[in-house]
Write an enzyme that holds these catalytic residues in place. Structure first.
Site, PDB file in Angstrom:
ATOM      1  CE  LYS A   8      -4.538  -1.420   1.472  1.00 56.20           C
ATOM      2  NZ  LYS A   8      -5.634  -1.228   2.430  1.00 56.20           N
ATOM      3  NE  ARG A  49      -8.275  -7.540   0.095  1.00 55.44           N
ATOM      4  CZ  ARG A  49      -7.839  -6.718  -0.854  1.00 55.44           C
ATOM      5  NH1 ARG A  49      -6.826  -5.892  -0.591  1.00 55.44           N
ATOM      6  NH2 ARG A  49      -8.390  -6.713  -2.048  1.00 55.44           N
TER       7      ARG A  49
END
Length: 286
Positions: A221, A255
């Site tokens: 991210k 995740r």
């Protein structure tokens, strides 16, 4: 106890959720699993490498071309049905904020609805309750789906995360979602700048203390990229470092894009914490 699909997980059992994007424009793989066969191969590989959950997404999180509910369903529903047929024991999650899509994928065999946009469609929790599916309750800062945060501020970011996610979780249970199948997610990058996401990571024990299992979606991210000044394809080391810290602080579900590497990190942290014995123990005993 966390119960998803046919599986139960103990309090100290880390769980990997493998990302399977059914989009042509995903930020990480740029559509590598948009077609069925590469996506099914991805599921097979992820399960072999240690993923218990596959998370199927039909819309990229960031801004881009509009994807209607009908198109999102077209990308996900048939695929979920085929994964259910080929991999009967895998936990199938679908990343969607739309109740209509949630209904369709649950009909096709999904076990978990991953609501990454923080209850923007309140009916999604009702769908999970109706089908006995699990639900991920995420903090997204109140932003609209597929929008980026702009100069967002919080008096206390973790206080806001706790208020939102716990309220969503309690509402889900009140609607009939099984309590043991509800997770909370701080929503790294969603409605947050990099400093917010770093603080949320440092303060994960406050989420763990609520008693709800904590899911973190850290993989490659922007907060990792900005922390290290690295582009998307060079964020694995930072992601794994954040994963190790999150595991030590008590997160349970991860995740991820890179399953095998994450599995090793989580197993090593579990060994250090005393929750898992070494795979072998020969040193000093021969």
């Amino acid at each position: 106890m966390l119960r998803l699909g046919r599986r139960e997980f103990g309090a100290h059992e880390p769980v990997i959720m493998a990302i399977v994007n059914r989009t042509p424009d995903s930020f990480y793989d740029q559509g590598a699993t948009f077609r069925d066969e590469p996506a099914l191969a991805r599921v097979e590989q992820a399960v072999a490498e240690g993923a218990a959950i596959v998370d199927v997404g039909g819309v990229k999180a960031g801004p881009g071309e509009e994807v209607t509910a009908e198109e999102e369903a077209r990308r996900t529903v048939g695929f979920v049905a085929e994964v259910r047929r080929r991999f009967p024991d895998v936990i199938i999650s679908v990343d969607t904020w739309r109740a209509s899509v949630g209904e369709a994928v649950c009909e096709a065999g999904a076990d978990l609805l991953n609501d990454a946009w923080g209850g923007v469609d309140p009916a999604l929790a009702e769908v999970a309750a109706r089908y006995g599916a699990g639900l991920v309750c995420t903090h997204a800062g109140g932003v609209e789906p597929r929008t980026r945060p702009h100069r967002v501020t919080y008096d206390d970011v973790m206080a806001d995360i706790l208020d939102v996610t716990v309220a969503l979780a309690e509402r889900a249970v009140s609607l009939g979602v099984p309590r043991e199948s509800v997770l909370i997610d701080p929503g790294h990058d969603f409605g947050k700048n990099t400093r917010h996401s770093l603080e949320a990571t440092r303060r994960l024990p406050e989420m763990v203390a609520t008693g709800w299992p904590v899911l973190v979606s850290l993989s490659n991210k922007d907060f990792v990229g900005e922390s290290l000044d690295r582009p998307v394809k060079e964020r694995l080391i930072g992601t794994l470092a954040t994963t190790a810290v999150s595991a030590w602080l008590g997160a349970q579900v991860y995740r991820v894009h890179e399953v095998a590497e994450t599995r090793q990190v989580l197993d090593m942290v579990a060994c250090i914490a005393g929750h898992r014995p070494p795979a072998v123990a020969r040193r000093g005993l021969a």
